[in-house]
Scaffold this motif. Structure first.
Motif, PDB file in Angstrom:
ATOM      1  N   ARG A  18       0.749  -1.297   0.207  1.00  0.00           N
ATOM      2  CA  ARG A  18      -0.134  -0.100   0.219  1.00  0.00           C
ATOM      3  C   ARG A  18       0.779   1.286  -0.020  1.00  0.00           C
ATOM      4  O   ARG A  18       1.808   1.201   0.600  1.00  0.00           O
ATOM      5  N   LEU A  19       0.295   2.277  -0.536  1.00  0.00           N
ATOM      6  CA  LEU A  19       0.907   3.601  -0.378  1.00  0.00           C
ATOM      7  C   LEU A  19       1.144   4.073   0.922  1.00  0.00           C
ATOM      8  O   LEU A  19       0.252   4.141   1.670  1.00  0.00           O
ATOM      9  N   ASN A  20       2.344   4.928   1.050  1.00  0.00           N
ATOM     10  CA  ASN A  20       2.422   5.840   2.363  1.00  0.00           C
ATOM     11  C   ASN A  20       2.288   4.875   3.565  1.00  0.00           C
ATOM     12  O   ASN A  20       2.049   5.187   4.666  1.00  0.00           O
ATOM     13  N   VAL A  21       2.812   3.447   3.504  1.00  0.00           N
ATOM     14  CA  VAL A  21       2.907   2.574   4.771  1.00  0.00           C
ATOM     15  C   VAL A  21       4.333   2.053   4.603  1.00  0.00           C
ATOM     16  O   VAL A  21       4.900   1.823   3.560  1.00  0.00           O
ATOM     17  N   PRO A  22       5.129   2.241   5.790  1.00  0.00           N
ATOM     18  CA  PRO A  22       6.265   1.740   5.761  1.00  0.00           C
ATOM     19  C   PRO A  22       6.661   0.127   5.644  1.00  0.00           C
ATOM     20  O   PRO A  22       5.675  -0.411   6.416  1.00  0.00           O
ATOM     21  N   TYR A  23       7.704  -0.269   5.093  1.00  0.00           N
ATOM     22  CA  TYR A  23       7.989  -1.539   4.696  1.00  0.00           C
ATOM     23  C   TYR A  23       9.540  -1.657   5.227  1.00  0.00           C
ATOM     24  O   TYR A  23      10.401  -0.734   5.078  1.00  0.00           O
ATOM     25  N   TYR A  24       9.884  -2.889   5.626  1.00  0.00           N
ATOM     26  CA  TYR A  24      11.240  -2.836   6.276  1.00  0.00           C
ATOM     27  C   TYR A  24      12.082  -4.075   5.554  1.00  0.00           C
ATOM     28  O   TYR A  24      11.409  -5.228   5.475  1.00  0.00           O
ATOM     29  N   VAL A  25      13.470  -3.931   5.439  1.00  0.00           N
ATOM     30  CA  VAL A  25      14.253  -4.817   4.893  1.00  0.00           C
ATOM     31  C   VAL A  25      15.332  -4.998   5.896  1.00  0.00           C
ATOM     32  O   VAL A  25      15.793  -3.904   6.575  1.00  0.00           O
ATOM     33  N   VAL A  26      16.037  -6.034   6.271  1.00  0.00           N
ATOM     34  CA  VAL A  26      16.963  -6.458   6.959  1.00  0.00           C
ATOM     35  C   VAL A  26      18.316  -6.698   6.146  1.00  0.00           C
ATOM     36  O   VAL A  26      18.538  -7.332   5.129  1.00  0.00           O
TER      37      VAL A  26
END
Length: 133
Positions: A18-26
């Protein structure tokens, strides 16, 4: 429970992102290159627009959701617990006087430290391969 998408599920992630939602990578940090750094750090990505032709979510830098998952996956929807953000301040590992120094500095010590700092900041005082610059 945090949701995650592996690189094999990149197209599914592109549909669900979704737009404007933060996602995280390691990221795994090489300990031989950065011995005082944490072994793993996370980074945050936010999709702000859609690609003109495909309609996939994209970051401001031009990374698509599918490309993010393929290159840096797995992708998480919540920040990993107990990890530091790569954009945050690093750990403090040293000081000019050491951790065990608790006395007041006298005038001679202050002058010596100021002299060392001034010599390090003066580009004319630095030497390169045995010659003055």
């Amino acid at each position: 429970m945090p949701k995650s998408w592996d690189p094999s599920k990149a197209k599914k992630f592109a549909k669900e992102a979704r737009l404007n939602v933060p996602y995280y990578v390691v990221y795994d940090i090489a300990q031989n290159r950065a011995p005082y750094e944490d072994a793993q750090l996370y980074s945050e990505f936010t999709f702000t627009r859609r690609a003109p032709l495909t309609g996939n979510p994209m970051t401001d830098g031009g990374t698509s959701a599918e490309g993010l998952c393929l290159r840096f996956g797995p992708v998480y929807d919540q920040p990993p617990a107990g990890m530091r953000n790569v954009a945050g301040p690093g750990p403090q590992v040293g000081a000019p006087l050491g951790e065990d120094h608790s006395a007041y500095l006298d005038e001679a010590e202050l002058r010596g430290m100021e002299k060392l700092a001034a010599q390090g900041a003066d580009p004319r005082a630095r030497r390169i391969r045995g010659r003055r610059v």
